[in-house]
Design a protein around this motif. Structure first.
Motif, PDB file in Angstrom:
ATOM      1  N   LYS A 212     -23.480  76.230 -11.588  1.00 29.43           N
ATOM      2  CA  LYS A 212     -24.816  76.305 -12.172  1.00 29.43           C
ATOM      3  C   LYS A 212     -25.445  74.914 -12.098  1.00 29.43           C
ATOM      4  O   LYS A 212     -24.744  73.905 -12.210  1.00 29.43           O
ATOM      5  N   PRO A 213     -26.764  74.830 -11.930  1.00 28.83           N
ATOM      6  CA  PRO A 213     -27.412  73.508 -11.905  1.00 28.83           C
ATOM      7  C   PRO A 213     -27.083  72.702 -13.158  1.00 28.83           C
ATOM      8  O   PRO A 213     -27.014  73.228 -14.264  1.00 28.83           O
ATOM      9  N   GLY A 214     -26.816  71.414 -12.939  1.00 25.35           N
ATOM     10  CA  GLY A 214     -26.525  70.499 -14.034  1.00 25.35           C
ATOM     11  C   GLY A 214     -25.044  70.284 -14.302  1.00 25.35           C
ATOM     12  O   GLY A 214     -24.682  69.349 -15.014  1.00 25.35           O
ATOM     13  N   LEU A 215     -24.172  71.122 -13.754  1.00 25.56           N
ATOM     14  CA  LEU A 215     -22.742  70.980 -13.990  1.00 25.56           C
ATOM     15  C   LEU A 215     -22.135  69.867 -13.140  1.00 25.56           C
ATOM     16  O   LEU A 215     -22.435  69.751 -11.953  1.00 25.56           O
ATOM     17  N   ALA A 216     -21.265  69.072 -13.767  1.00 30.44           N
ATOM     18  CA  ALA A 216     -20.471  68.088 -13.024  1.00 30.44           C
ATOM     19  C   ALA A 216     -19.283  68.822 -12.429  1.00 30.44           C
ATOM     20  O   ALA A 216     -18.643  69.625 -13.106  1.00 30.44           O
ATOM     21  N   ILE A 217     -19.005  68.560 -11.148  1.00 30.87           N
ATOM     22  CA  ILE A 217     -17.903  69.252 -10.481  1.00 30.87           C
ATOM     23  C   ILE A 217     -17.025  68.285  -9.692  1.00 30.87           C
ATOM     24  O   ILE A 217     -17.429  67.171  -9.377  1.00 30.87           O
ATOM     25  N   LYS A 218     -15.825  68.766  -9.419  1.00 36.49           N
ATOM     26  CA  LYS A 218     -14.927  68.160  -8.449  1.00 36.49           C
ATOM     27  C   LYS A 218     -14.583  69.263  -7.469  1.00 36.49           C
ATOM     28  O   LYS A 218     -14.527  70.436  -7.842  1.00 36.49           O
ATOM     29  N   ALA A 219     -14.344  68.890  -6.211  1.00 31.88           N
ATOM     30  CA  ALA A 219     -13.980  69.878  -5.201  1.00 31.88           C
ATOM     31  C   ALA A 219     -13.332  69.157  -4.029  1.00 31.88           C
ATOM     32  O   ALA A 219     -13.351  67.920  -3.946  1.00 31.88           O
ATOM     33  N   THR A 220     -12.788  69.940  -3.130  1.00 33.75           N
ATOM     34  CA  THR A 220     -12.264  69.407  -1.879  1.00 33.75           C
ATOM     35  C   THR A 220     -13.262  69.745  -0.782  1.00 33.75           C
ATOM     36  O   THR A 220     -13.665  70.907  -0.642  1.00 33.75           O
ATOM     37  N   VAL A 221     -13.680  68.727  -0.035  1.00 35.98           N
ATOM     38  CA  VAL A 221     -14.524  68.945   1.138  1.00 35.98           C
ATOM     39  C   VAL A 221     -13.586  69.089   2.335  1.00 35.98           C
ATOM     40  O   VAL A 221     -12.797  68.188   2.618  1.00 35.98           O
ATOM     41  N   ASN A 222     -13.664  70.221   2.999  1.00 33.00           N
ATOM     42  CA  ASN A 222     -12.876  70.495   4.194  1.00 33.00           C
ATOM     43  C   ASN A 222     -13.776  70.236   5.398  1.00 33.00           C
ATOM     44  O   ASN A 222     -14.911  70.717   5.441  1.00 33.00           O
ATOM     45  N   VAL A 223     -13.261  69.506   6.386  1.00 34.75           N
ATOM     46  CA  VAL A 223     -14.074  69.115   7.533  1.00 34.75           C
ATOM     47  C   VAL A 223     -13.295  69.379   8.814  1.00 34.75           C
ATOM     48  O   VAL A 223     -12.105  69.063   8.901  1.00 34.75           O
ATOM     49  N   ASN A 224     -13.977  69.963   9.798  1.00 34.16           N
ATOM     50  CA  ASN A 224     -13.434  70.003  11.153  1.00 34.16           C
ATOM     51  C   ASN A 224     -14.540  69.560  12.108  1.00 34.16           C
ATOM     52  O   ASN A 224     -15.558  69.035  11.663  1.00 34.16           O
TER      53      ASN A 224
ATOM     54  N   TRP B 105     -16.052  59.447   4.989  1.00 33.47           N
ATOM     55  CA  TRP B 105     -16.809  60.466   5.716  1.00 33.47           C
ATOM     56  C   TRP B 105     -18.305  60.437   5.433  1.00 33.47           C
ATOM     57  O   TRP B 105     -19.116  60.637   6.330  1.00 33.47           O
ATOM     58  N   MET B 106     -18.713  60.183   4.175  1.00 37.02           N
ATOM     59  CA  MET B 106     -20.116  60.344   3.813  1.00 37.02           C
ATOM     60  C   MET B 106     -20.473  59.413   2.663  1.00 37.02           C
ATOM     61  O   MET B 106     -19.719  59.294   1.704  1.00 37.02           O
ATOM     62  N   GLU B 107     -21.621  58.780   2.779  1.00 39.18           N
ATOM     63  CA  GLU B 107     -22.142  57.967   1.679  1.00 39.18           C
ATOM     64  C   GLU B 107     -22.645  58.896   0.561  1.00 39.18           C
ATOM     65  O   GLU B 107     -22.814  60.087   0.772  1.00 39.18           O
ATOM     66  N   ALA B 108     -22.906  58.336  -0.598  1.00 35.84           N
ATOM     67  CA  ALA B 108     -23.449  59.111  -1.713  1.00 35.84           C
ATOM     68  C   ALA B 108     -24.833  59.639  -1.333  1.00 35.84           C
ATOM     69  O   ALA B 108     -25.647  58.910  -0.753  1.00 35.84           O
ATOM     70  N   MET B 109     -25.061  60.911  -1.610  1.00 40.52           N
ATOM     71  CA  MET B 109     -26.355  61.537  -1.316  1.00 40.52           C
ATOM     72  C   MET B 109     -26.391  62.923  -1.929  1.00 40.52           C
ATOM     73  O   MET B 109     -25.444  63.338  -2.586  1.00 40.52           O
ATOM     74  N   THR B 110     -27.475  63.636  -1.691  1.00 40.84           N
ATOM     75  CA  THR B 110     -27.608  65.022  -2.128  1.00 40.84           C
ATOM     76  C   THR B 110     -27.626  65.896  -0.883  1.00 40.84           C
ATOM     77  O   THR B 110     -28.408  65.652   0.032  1.00 40.84           O
TER      78      THR B 110
ATOM     79  N   LYS C 198     -27.712  78.581  -4.082  1.00 43.79           N
ATOM     80  CA  LYS C 198     -28.385  79.572  -3.241  1.00 43.79           C
ATOM     81  C   LYS C 198     -27.430  80.752  -3.093  1.00 43.79           C
ATOM     82  O   LYS C 198     -26.655  80.815  -2.138  1.00 43.79           O
ATOM     83  N   PRO C 199     -27.476  81.699  -4.047  1.00 41.61           N
ATOM     84  CA  PRO C 199     -26.520  82.811  -4.046  1.00 41.61           C
ATOM     85  C   PRO C 199     -26.560  83.648  -2.776  1.00 41.61           C
ATOM     86  O   PRO C 199     -25.533  84.143  -2.330  1.00 41.61           O
ATOM     87  N   GLU C 200     -27.749  83.812  -2.182  1.00 49.73           N
ATOM     88  CA  GLU C 200     -27.862  84.647  -0.988  1.00 49.73           C
ATOM     89  C   GLU C 200     -27.070  84.085   0.199  1.00 49.73           C
ATOM     90  O   GLU C 200     -26.665  84.822   1.092  1.00 49.73           O
ATOM     91  N   ASP C 201     -26.837  82.766   0.194  1.00 45.71           N
ATOM     92  CA  ASP C 201     -26.078  82.122   1.272  1.00 45.71           C
ATOM     93  C   ASP C 201     -24.739  81.572   0.806  1.00 45.71           C
ATOM     94  O   ASP C 201     -23.974  81.060   1.609  1.00 45.71           O
ATOM     95  N   ARG C 202     -24.488  81.639  -0.502  1.00 45.82           N
ATOM     96  CA  ARG C 202     -23.316  81.037  -1.137  1.00 45.82           C
ATOM     97  C   ARG C 202     -23.226  79.555  -0.764  1.00 45.82           C
ATOM     98  O   ARG C 202     -22.214  79.059  -0.289  1.00 45.82           O
ATOM     99  N   VAL C 203     -24.355  78.868  -1.008  1.00 42.67           N
ATOM    100  CA  VAL C 203     -24.471  77.431  -0.739  1.00 42.67           C
ATOM    101  C   VAL C 203     -24.860  76.736  -2.030  1.00 42.67           C
ATOM    102  O   VAL C 203     -25.700  77.224  -2.781  1.00 42.67           O
ATOM    103  N   VAL C 204     -24.240  75.582  -2.273  1.00 42.58           N
ATOM    104  CA  VAL C 204     -24.546  74.782  -3.449  1.00 42.58           C
ATOM    105  C   VAL C 204     -25.083  73.425  -2.981  1.00 42.58           C
ATOM    106  O   VAL C 204     -24.582  72.849  -2.018  1.00 42.58           O
ATOM    107  N   THR C 205     -26.124  72.955  -3.643  1.00 43.29           N
ATOM    108  CA  THR C 205     -26.651  71.618  -3.378  1.00 43.29           C
ATOM    109  C   THR C 205     -26.052  70.690  -4.426  1.00 43.29           C
ATOM    110  O   THR C 205     -26.159  70.953  -5.625  1.00 43.29           O
ATOM    111  N   VAL C 206     -25.405  69.627  -3.951  1.00 40.47           N
ATOM    112  CA  VAL C 206     -24.688  68.707  -4.838  1.00 40.47           C
ATOM    113  C   VAL C 206     -25.170  67.278  -4.615  1.00 40.47           C
ATOM    114  O   VAL C 206     -25.263  66.821  -3.478  1.00 40.47           O
ATOM    115  N   LYS C 207     -25.468  66.586  -5.717  1.00 40.16           N
ATOM    116  CA  LYS C 207     -25.717  65.143  -5.671  1.00 40.16           C
ATOM    117  C   LYS C 207     -24.340  64.515  -5.893  1.00 40.16           C
ATOM    118  O   LYS C 207     -23.816  64.546  -6.993  1.00 40.16           O
ATOM    119  N   HIS C 208     -23.767  63.966  -4.809  1.00 41.28           N
ATOM    120  CA  HIS C 208     -22.376  63.536  -4.879  1.00 41.28           C
ATOM    121  C   HIS C 208     -22.212  62.031  -4.699  1.00 41.28           C
ATOM    122  O   HIS C 208     -23.071  61.349  -4.154  1.00 41.28           O
TER     123      HIS C 208
END
Length: 105
Positions: A81-93, A61-66, A45-55
């Motif tokens: 881009k949709p379909g890409l496999a990614i790794k990232a750091t989830v930052n939580v406060n 912290w979180m079970e597997a979900m989208t 969602k470029p307008e919000d700079r949000v990505v939906t990830v099936k992780h």
């Protein structure tokens, strides 16, 4: 100031705070915890700079979900881009979560 005027002024202040634009909208404070995320991009969602990830499961912290994640960095978001496999750091406060260190697999 009567009750109605005060209520309208308070509502306007809340709306203005919620409608922040630009980079400041990504000021989430300091991360209290960080977790590794592995997943596949479902949509962006470029307008919000949000990505939906099936992780996969994210640590304790979180079970597997989208779900949706904000990505504050414009450079990192541009890689997604949709379909890409990614790794990232989830930052939580206490109030927020967001992705940094996004890499495409």
């Amino acid at each position: 100031m009567n009750r109605r005027s005060f209520g309208l002024a308070a509502l306007a202040a809340v709306c203005a705070a919620c409608a922040k634009k630009g980079e400041n909208r990504f000021d989430y404070g300091e991360a209290k915890k960080k977790y590794e995320l592995k997943g596949v991009v479902v949509s962006v969602k470029p307008e919000d700079r949000v990505v939906t990830v099936k992780h996969e499961k994210i640590g304790d912290w979180m079970e597997a979900m989208t779900m949706d994640f904000p990505v504050p960095s414009a450079e990192e978001f541009a890689k997604l881009k949709p379909g890409l496999a990614i790794k990232a750091t989830v930052n939580v406060n206490d109030m927020f979560f967001w992705l940094t260190g996004v890499t495409v697999e």
